[in-house]
Design a protein around this motif. Structure first.
Motif, PDB file in Angstrom:
ATOM      1  N   ASN A  31      11.873 -79.536-107.101  1.00  0.00           N
ATOM      2  CA  ASN A  31      10.848 -80.472-106.617  1.00  0.00           C
ATOM      3  C   ASN A  31      11.469 -81.809-106.245  1.00  0.00           C
ATOM      4  N   PHE A  32      12.303 -81.808-105.213  1.00  0.00           N
ATOM      5  CA  PHE A  32      12.934 -83.036-104.736  1.00  0.00           C
ATOM      6  C   PHE A  32      12.232 -83.491-103.452  1.00  0.00           C
ATOM      7  N   PRO A  33      12.297 -84.785-103.131  1.00  0.00           N
ATOM      8  CA  PRO A  33      11.624 -85.283-101.919  1.00  0.00           C
ATOM      9  C   PRO A  33      12.301 -84.771-100.658  1.00  0.00           C
ATOM     10  N   LEU A  34      11.511 -84.539 -99.625  1.00  0.00           N
ATOM     11  CA  LEU A  34      12.023 -84.027 -98.353  1.00  0.00           C
ATOM     12  C   LEU A  34      12.809 -85.095 -97.626  1.00  0.00           C
ATOM     13  N   GLY A  35      13.961 -84.698 -97.060  1.00  0.00           N
ATOM     14  CA  GLY A  35      14.780 -85.625 -96.289  1.00  0.00           C
ATOM     15  C   GLY A  35      14.431 -85.580 -94.811  1.00  0.00           C
ATOM     16  N   PHE A  36      15.408 -85.961 -93.963  1.00  0.00           N
ATOM     17  CA  PHE A  36      15.155 -86.031 -92.518  1.00  0.00           C
ATOM     18  C   PHE A  36      16.149 -85.141 -91.768  1.00  0.00           C
TER      19      PHE A  36
ATOM     20  N   ARG B 144      21.632 -67.256-114.787  1.00  0.00           N
ATOM     21  CA  ARG B 144      21.468 -68.711-114.711  1.00  0.00           C
ATOM     22  C   ARG B 144      21.225 -69.114-113.256  1.00  0.00           C
ATOM     23  N   TRP B 145      20.445 -70.178-113.097  1.00  0.00           N
ATOM     24  CA  TRP B 145      20.072 -70.670-111.771  1.00  0.00           C
ATOM     25  C   TRP B 145      20.454 -72.137-111.648  1.00  0.00           C
ATOM     26  N   GLY B 146      20.958 -72.523-110.463  1.00  0.00           N
ATOM     27  CA  GLY B 146      21.273 -73.908-110.175  1.00  0.00           C
ATOM     28  C   GLY B 146      20.683 -74.311-108.834  1.00  0.00           C
ATOM     29  N   VAL B 147      20.641 -75.610-108.586  1.00  0.00           N
ATOM     30  CA  VAL B 147      19.968 -76.117-107.381  1.00  0.00           C
ATOM     31  C   VAL B 147      20.816 -77.197-106.718  1.00  0.00           C
ATOM     32  N   GLY B 148      20.966 -77.077-105.399  1.00  0.00           N
ATOM     33  CA  GLY B 148      21.598 -78.117-104.596  1.00  0.00           C
ATOM     34  C   GLY B 148      20.962 -78.146-103.215  1.00  0.00           C
ATOM     35  N   HIS B 149      21.066 -79.266-102.528  1.00  0.00           N
ATOM     36  CA  HIS B 149      20.482 -79.350-101.189  1.00  0.00           C
ATOM     37  C   HIS B 149      21.297 -80.273-100.301  1.00  0.00           C
ATOM     38  N   PHE B 150      21.117 -80.105 -99.000  1.00  0.00           N
ATOM     39  CA  PHE B 150      21.885 -80.880 -98.022  1.00  0.00           C
ATOM     40  C   PHE B 150      20.970 -81.375 -96.906  1.00  0.00           C
ATOM     41  N   GLU B 151      21.419 -82.477 -96.280  1.00  0.00           N
ATOM     42  CA  GLU B 151      20.728 -83.006 -95.097  1.00  0.00           C
ATOM     43  C   GLU B 151      21.780 -83.217 -94.007  1.00  0.00           C
TER      44      GLU B 151
ATOM     45  N   THR C 160      23.736 -82.814-102.284  1.00  0.00           N
ATOM     46  CA  THR C 160      23.265 -83.269-103.577  1.00  0.00           C
ATOM     47  C   THR C 160      23.274 -82.090-104.545  1.00  0.00           C
ATOM     48  N   LEU C 161      24.050 -82.211-105.611  1.00  0.00           N
ATOM     49  CA  LEU C 161      24.050 -81.197-106.661  1.00  0.00           C
ATOM     50  C   LEU C 161      22.979 -81.598-107.669  1.00  0.00           C
ATOM     51  N   ALA C 162      21.802 -80.990-107.535  1.00  0.00           N
ATOM     52  CA  ALA C 162      20.655 -81.395-108.349  1.00  0.00           C
ATOM     53  C   ALA C 162      20.692 -80.816-109.756  1.00  0.00           C
ATOM     54  N   LEU C 163      21.241 -79.595-109.914  1.00  0.00           N
ATOM     55  CA  LEU C 163      21.245 -78.952-111.228  1.00  0.00           C
ATOM     56  C   LEU C 163      22.342 -77.898-111.289  1.00  0.00           C
ATOM     57  N   GLN C 164      23.211 -78.016-112.286  1.00  0.00           N
ATOM     58  CA  GLN C 164      24.196 -76.967-112.533  1.00  0.00           C
ATOM     59  C   GLN C 164      23.471 -75.713-113.051  1.00  0.00           C
ATOM     60  N   PRO C 165      24.039 -74.528-112.848  1.00  0.00           N
ATOM     61  CA  PRO C 165      23.359 -73.302-113.298  1.00  0.00           C
ATOM     62  C   PRO C 165      22.988 -73.346-114.775  1.00  0.00           C
ATOM     63  N   THR C 166      21.758 -72.961-115.062  1.00  0.00           N
ATOM     64  CA  THR C 166      21.228 -73.010-116.430  1.00  0.00           C
ATOM     65  C   THR C 166      20.225 -71.871-116.619  1.00  0.00           C
ATOM     66  N   ASP C 167      19.984 -71.502-117.886  1.00  0.00           N
ATOM     67  CA  ASP C 167      18.935 -70.537-118.172  1.00  0.00           C
ATOM     68  C   ASP C 167      17.641 -71.230-118.612  1.00  0.00           C
ATOM     69  N   ASP C 168      17.593 -72.538-118.446  1.00  0.00           N
ATOM     70  CA  ASP C 168      16.401 -73.320-118.761  1.00  0.00           C
ATOM     71  C   ASP C 168      15.453 -73.258-117.560  1.00  0.00           C
ATOM     72  N   GLN C 169      14.463 -72.383-117.625  1.00  0.00           N
ATOM     73  CA  GLN C 169      13.588 -72.168-116.475  1.00  0.00           C
ATOM     74  C   GLN C 169      12.785 -73.414-116.116  1.00  0.00           C
ATOM     75  N   ALA C 170      12.375 -74.183-117.105  1.00  0.00           N
ATOM     76  CA  ALA C 170      11.630 -75.409-116.816  1.00  0.00           C
ATOM     77  C   ALA C 170      12.491 -76.390-116.031  1.00  0.00           C
ATOM     78  N   ALA C 171      13.774 -76.478-116.399  1.00  0.00           N
ATOM     79  CA  ALA C 171      14.671 -77.389-115.689  1.00  0.00           C
ATOM     80  C   ALA C 171      14.863 -76.952-114.238  1.00  0.00           C
ATOM     81  N   VAL C 172      14.942 -75.635-114.006  1.00  0.00           N
ATOM     82  CA  VAL C 172      15.088 -75.133-112.633  1.00  0.00           C
ATOM     83  C   VAL C 172      13.824 -75.442-111.831  1.00  0.00           C
ATOM     84  N   GLY C 173      12.668 -75.208-112.433  1.00  0.00           N
ATOM     85  CA  GLY C 173      11.414 -75.500-111.746  1.00  0.00           C
ATOM     86  C   GLY C 173      11.290 -76.962-111.380  1.00  0.00           C
ATOM     87  N   ALA C 174      11.764 -77.844-112.273  1.00  0.00           N
ATOM     88  CA  ALA C 174      11.715 -79.278-111.964  1.00  0.00           C
ATOM     89  C   ALA C 174      12.729 -79.649-110.890  1.00  0.00           C
ATOM     90  N   ALA C 175      13.888 -78.992-110.896  1.00  0.00           N
ATOM     91  CA  ALA C 175      14.965 -79.364-109.973  1.00  0.00           C
ATOM     92  C   ALA C 175      14.653 -79.039-108.518  1.00  0.00           C
TER      93      ALA C 175
END
Length: 361
Positions: free
Chosen positions: A131-136, A92-99, A114-129
């Motif tokens: 794609n977040f906007p770039l911070g500063f 399973r894969w999850g996504v988070g990011h920090f600034e 930002t916790l964008a996505l808890q670990p999942t085996d949904d590959q489409a959800a990981v691919g979408a997660a």
């Protein structure tokens, strides 16, 4: 009885056959009287490849302004990375990011984590997660340590999973020990949280000296890895790094899931630390001693652990019979009572005979 045997068979199949690695014997049952002990030898076999492991991977990504090309590399390669690591087992894969923290250190609109996505085996959800906007980010150091500690404590890591954080940054994280007043964990507190959650950090960074130094300390402390080959194409190396990390290990041990009515001791507690790898099949032996503590029927499991992750499970059944009840009330000696009664009658009869003799005289 048939239902119990059928259920036991299902447990054995689910516990011992689902995972590629194994414990032998796959089950053990016995009857012990209270206070009695027995010792058996259990052999853990770690196969030459991980094919059915539980693996949780969490991205902790620097999302500040200089990370545009690095994040593009991930987005380009994320689908391939998930396909290439699928052979490890249940991944399973999850996504988070920090600034960075606002106010005071960020650009004004940044988020410390930002916790964008808890670990999942949904590959489409990981691919979408991803794609977040770039911070500063504001200043050069960012909220890296907040992101790492938050991932350790907030992510839904599966019980018994092998856990990895893919940590990507081109800057060091603010540390309150060197940045007075910064509202986040210190480097040591972050490391402690990662170790407590049994997480290995696979770090990717560039040549920034402070970023490399801090990432190296984190990777070393968690038995992880640091990749400094560059961030432009790091996304293409994710699968290889995760696969290597999931196929190497340091510690083999046993984990216990048993009730208090049976004492269980493992010898050794852990085998000598590695490193080991799955280039060959390896076996590890443990002597397991069961001691009956309280009467009852105890059905429980013992897990084989590789670096704290469950790789195999076996089933044990210990019966401790109830002790016979010993009465504290003394029984009435029936025979003695009849003897006493007979003796009493004899005495009274003799007394009457003597009285009659005196009267007749």
């Amino acid at each position: 009885m048939f239902k119990k045997l059928f259920f036991s068979f299902i447990l054995l199949f689910a516990g011992s056959s689902v995972l590629a690695d194994s414990i032998a014997p796959a089950s053990f049952s016995t009857t012990l009287t209270k206070g009695q002990s027995t010792t058996i030898r259990k052999v853990v076999t770690i196969n030459d490849e991980a094919t059915t492991s539980l693996v949780d991977v969490m991205f902790v990504l620097d999302n500040t302004g200089s990370m545009g090309a690095a994040l593009t590399s991930l987005r380009t390669n994320i689908d391939a990375a998930m396909v290439q690591t699928a052979s490890l087992g249940n991944v399973r894969w999850g996504v988070g990011h920090f600034e960075d923290v606002n106010p005071g250190w960020g650009s004004g609109i940044d988020q410390a984590w930002t916790l964008a996505l808890q670990p999942t085996d949904d590959q489409a959800a990981v691919g979408a997660a991803v794609n977040f906007p770039l911070g500063f980010g504001g200043d050069t150091p960012e909220s890296n340590l907040i992101g790492l500690q938050s991932a350790a404590t907030e992510v839904n890591w599966r019980p018994g999973s092998a856990r990895f954080i893919v940590y990507v940054t081109d800057a060091p994280g603010h540390d309150p020990d060197t940045t007075p007043g910064y509202p986040g964990p210190t480097l040591q507190q972050t490391i402690d949280s990662l170790i407590a959650a049994n997480i290995k950090v696979l770090a990717f960074t560039n040549t920034d000296f402070q970023a490399v130094e801090q990432a190296q300390l984190i990777a070393d402390a968690t038995n992880g890895n640091l990749d400094t080959s560059g961030l432009i194409d790091w996304g293409g190396r994710v699968a290889a790094n995760v696969t290597v990390a999931a196929s190497t290990y340091t510690t083999v041990s046993l984990g216990l899931n048993n009730p208090a009515g049976v004492g269980v001791i493992f010898a050794p507690v852990n085998h000598p630390a590695g490193p080991y790898d799955r280039s060959v099949t390896r076996t590890f032996e443990f002597d397991v001693t069961f001691t009956a503590v309280d009467s009852g029927q105890y059905d429980f499991t013992i897990d084989a652990l590789v670096d704290g992750g469950v790789v195999a499970t076996e089933n044990d059944s210990i019966t401790v019979p109830a002790e016979p009840v010993v009465s504290t009330v003394k029984a009435v000696p029936t025979v003695g009572m009849f003897a006493m009664a007979a003796g009493s009658l004899g005495i009274f009869g003799m007394s009457g005979f003597l009285a009659r003799r005196r009267k007749n005289k």
